[in-house]
Motif scaffolding. Structure first.
Motif, short mmCIF file in Angstrom:
data_model
loop_
_atom_site.label_atom_id
_atom_site.label_comp_id
_atom_site.label_asym_id
_atom_site.label_seq_id
_atom_site.Cartn_x
_atom_site.Cartn_y
_atom_site.Cartn_z
N ALA A 142 0.29 -9.10 -13.18
CA ALA A 142 -0.14 -8.99 -11.79
C ALA A 142 -0.66 -10.33 -11.31
O ALA A 142 -1.20 -11.12 -12.08
CB ALA A 142 -1.25 -7.94 -11.69
N PHE A 186 -4.45 -9.31 -7.04
CA PHE A 186 -3.92 -7.94 -7.06
C PHE A 186 -5.04 -6.90 -7.03
O PHE A 186 -6.02 -7.01 -7.76
CB PHE A 186 -3.08 -7.73 -8.32
N VAL A 187 -4.87 -5.92 -6.16
CA VAL A 187 -5.80 -4.79 -6.08
C VAL A 187 -4.96 -3.53 -6.25
O VAL A 187 -4.03 -3.28 -5.47
CB VAL A 187 -6.55 -4.75 -4.73
N ALA A 188 -5.26 -2.75 -7.25
CA ALA A 188 -4.47 -1.55 -7.53
C ALA A 188 -4.74 -0.48 -6.49
O ALA A 188 -5.88 -0.24 -6.10
CB ALA A 188 -4.80 -1.02 -8.92
N ARG A 189 -3.68 0.17 -6.04
CA ARG A 189 -3.85 1.28 -5.11
C ARG A 189 -3.77 2.58 -5.90
O ARG A 189 -3.23 2.60 -7.01
CB ARG A 189 -2.81 1.22 -4.01
N PRO A 242 -2.51 5.81 -7.57
CA PRO A 242 -1.13 6.14 -7.94
C PRO A 242 -0.59 7.32 -7.14
O PRO A 242 -1.23 8.35 -7.01
CB PRO A 242 -1.22 6.48 -9.42
#
Length: 132
Positions: free
Chosen positions: A75, A79-82, A84
């Protein structure tokens, strides 16, 4: 003592130095092998897990037939995870499909250029002991 390729590796020696007792394995190659099999720099031969010992022995016996290393996507820094929206299996299937498409494109490009495909893993070309 760990018995590997007909060679006894001393129990109290660091694994990365013990691997250099194998003919053809120097300090640099030993470090690469330890990295591949996730062996810590300060790990002694007696502290190796049975899985590490077995996988190391099978790799050293036939490096060309060894399974390739898994490659995981990296990543970017920001990056910022959204949350799922898909399951892990669906995401993994998409990733594998995209990777296969990239590999196919690369192979087609190499064929057009007339170049032979080379292995990216230098350890697959490893020659030790009697092969030397």
């Amino acid at each position: 003592m760990v018995h590997n390729l007909g060679i006894n590796l001393p129990d109290n020696q660091l694994a990365r130095f013990a691997l250099t007792t194998i003919y053809g394995v120097g300090p640099h190659l030993s470090h690469r092998l330890c990295t591949r099999f996730q062996i810590h720099d300060k790990c002694r031969v007696k502290d190796l897990t049975p899985l590490q010992t077995k996988s190391l022995a099978s790799f050293l016996q036939s490096p060309k037939t060894a399974l390739p290393l898994p490659q995981y996507p990296l990543a970017p820094v920001n990056f910022v995870a959204r949350p799922p929206s898909k399951s892990i299996q669906e995401l993994q299937a998409e990733f594998n499909a995209a990777r296969a498409a990239q590999k196919q494109k690369r192979e087609e490009k190499l064929l057009q250029m007339g170049k032979k495909k080379k292995s990216r893993d230098p350890l697959t070309e490893l020659r030790i002991e009697s092969e030397l």
